[in-house]
Design an enzyme around this catalytic site. Structure first.
Site, PDB file in Angstrom:
ATOM      1  N   ALA A   9       4.966  23.373  42.533  1.00  0.00           N
ATOM      2  CA  ALA A   9       4.649  24.780  42.311  1.00  0.00           C
ATOM      3  C   ALA A   9       4.900  25.121  40.836  1.00  0.00           C
ATOM      4  O   ALA A   9       4.921  24.248  39.982  1.00  0.00           O
ATOM      5  CB  ALA A   9       5.463  25.650  43.258  1.00  0.00           C
ATOM      6  N   VAL A  50       2.192  19.686  37.965  1.00  0.00           N
ATOM      7  CA  VAL A  50       3.118  20.818  37.977  1.00  0.00           C
ATOM      8  C   VAL A  50       2.297  22.078  37.718  1.00  0.00           C
ATOM      9  O   VAL A  50       1.389  22.088  36.883  1.00  0.00           O
ATOM     10  CB  VAL A  50       4.217  20.677  36.900  1.00  0.00           C
ATOM     11  CG1 VAL A  50       5.167  21.875  36.940  1.00  0.00           C
ATOM     12  CG2 VAL A  50       4.991  19.369  37.080  1.00  0.00           C
ATOM     13  N   CYS A  51       2.601  23.141  38.467  1.00  0.00           N
ATOM     14  CA  CYS A  51       1.994  24.452  38.229  1.00  0.00           C
ATOM     15  C   CYS A  51       0.468  24.359  38.342  1.00  0.00           C
ATOM     16  O   CYS A  51      -0.042  23.763  39.288  1.00  0.00           O
ATOM     17  CB  CYS A  51       2.462  24.960  36.867  1.00  0.00           C
ATOM     18  SG  CYS A  51       2.232  26.726  36.565  1.00  0.00           S
ATOM     19  N   THR A  52      -0.262  24.905  37.382  1.00  0.00           N
ATOM     20  CA  THR A  52      -1.720  24.884  37.445  1.00  0.00           C
ATOM     21  C   THR A  52      -2.299  23.512  37.125  1.00  0.00           C
ATOM     22  O   THR A  52      -3.529  23.345  37.123  1.00  0.00           O
ATOM     23  CB  THR A  52      -2.335  25.940  36.502  1.00  0.00           C
ATOM     24  OG1 THR A  52      -1.858  25.708  35.171  1.00  0.00           O
ATOM     25  CG2 THR A  52      -1.980  27.339  36.953  1.00  0.00           C
TER      26      THR A  52
END
Length: 287
Positions: A222, A172-174
Site C-alpha cells: 500500500a 510500493v504505493c502507485t
C-alpha cells in the site's frame, strides 16, 4: 496501455477526485471475493496462497543462492517523479541482508529526482544493462511521475522482461499501477495508495486490503510507508524470519505514531482532503 485505462494527469492519487475517493473507501473490487487469495501482514504465514503452490512460491528461503556465492540482486526502479520512501524504505530493509545486492536502475545512470524535486537518488545502472534480477521493486510516485511511467514503453518492456525470471516482483504505493500497466496484475488481488484504489480495477486487478498483498510471486504494498513492512516480509522470504526480525531491530523499526490517521478508514474527510492537497501542492509540475 490503451486510452481506455489511461488516468488523467492529476488523477492517480485522487488529488481532485471526491468520487474516486468514495469508490476507493467503499472497497471497489470486492475484498470479500479475494479474501482467500491474498496474504497481508496479518494473514497466512505458511508460504502458500492462491495463484501459486509450493513449487511456484517456494518457502521462506526461496531465492536463496544455491552455492552461497552468487549474490541475489534486488533491482529498484527509479524514474523522474518517484516517491523517495517508496524506494528507500524497502532498500533499508534489504541492503544488509547476506548475499543480497541492491542496485538502483533508471533509463540512464545518474541522479533521478523525486516527486517533490527536492531530492535526487543516484541510479547505478541503465535499464539496458540490467536484464535479470531476483527481486524487482517498482516504487510509486506523484501524479506526474506515475502517469508518465505508466505510458513509458521502455520501462514497461523492461518490467515485463525482468518479471519473466524474478523470484519476486514487487511494488510500493502507485508502483502497482505501473505493474498493472505492464499487464502483470490482470485478475490478481493487489493494493496501492489509498486514493488510487479505483485505478487498479481499470487495470484489471482486484483491490484487496492489507499493508501488502502477496499473490504468487507478485507482492504489492500500500502507500509509501507500507514499503517498510513489505521490505521486512521480503527479508524473511529471501533469508528467514530470524534475519528479518534482526533487520527490524537493526533499523529500530518500532512504529508508534503520535496520531492514528494513517489509513483513510481512520481519517475524517477533512483530513483526507488535506492529505491529498499536501501531496499535490508539494509536487513538481509537469514541464
Amino acid at each position: 496501455m490503451t486510452s481506455a485505462v489511461q488516468p488523467s494527469r492529476r488523477g492517480v492519487l485522487g488529488a481532485a477526485a471526491t468520487g474516486a475517493l468514495a469508490v476507493g473507501l467503499s472497497g471497489a473490487g470486492g475484498p470479500a471475493a479475494a479474501a482467500s487469495t491474498y496474504r497481508s501482514d496479518r494473514g497466512d504465514r505458511s508460504g502458500l496462497g492462491a495463484g501459486g503452490d509450493q513449487s511456484d512460491r517456494g518457502d521462506r528461503g526461496a531465492g536463496r543462492p544455491v552455492d552461497g556465492n552468487r549474490h541475489r540482486t534486488v533491482a529498484i526502479l527509479l524514474y523522474d517523479g518517484f516517491t523517495a520512501l517508496d524506494a528507500v524504505g524497502p532498500y533499508e530493509m534489504l541492503c544488509r541482508l547476506p548475499d543480497v545486492r541492491v542496485v538502483t536502475v533508471a533509463h540512464r545512470p545518474g541522479p533521478v529526482r523525486t516527486d517533490t524535486g527536492q531530492l535526487a537518488l543516484t541510479a547505478e545502472r541503465a535499464l539496458a544493462d540490467v536484464r535479470h534480477a531476483d527481486v524487482l521493486l517498482v516504487p510509486g510516485g506523484g501524479n506526474r511521475g506515475t502517469t508518465a511511467t505508466m505510458e513509458d514503453r521502455a520501462i514497461l518492456n523492461w518490467v515485463r522482461l525482468l518479471h519473466r525470471r524474478t523470484t519476486w516482483t514487487t511494488s510500493v504505493c502507485t508502483g502497482s499501477l505501473i505493474l498493472g500497466s505492464a499487464g502483470l496484475l490482470k485478475g490478481l488481488p493487489a493494493t496501492t495508495y489509498w486514493a488510487s484504489r479505483p485505478y487498479l480495477a481499470k487495470l484489471g486487478a482486484v483491490w484487496t486490503p492489507g499493508r501488502f498483498v502477496e499473490t504468487g510471486r507478485i507482492i504489492t504494498a500500500a502507500g509509501v510507508s507500507a514499503g517498510l513492512d513489505m521490505g521486512l516480509h521480503l527479508a524473511a522470504r529471501l533469508c528467514d524470519d530470524l534475519t528479518a526480525r534482526a533487520t527490524q531491530l537493526a533499523v529500530e523499526y518500532d512504529p508508534h505514531p503520535p496520531f492514528d490517521s494513517g489509513s483513510p478508514e481512520k481519517a475524517d474527510e477533512a483530513t483526507r482532503r488535506l492529505a491529498l492537497r499536501l501531496i499535490d501542492d508539494a509536487a513538481v509540475p509537469a514541464a
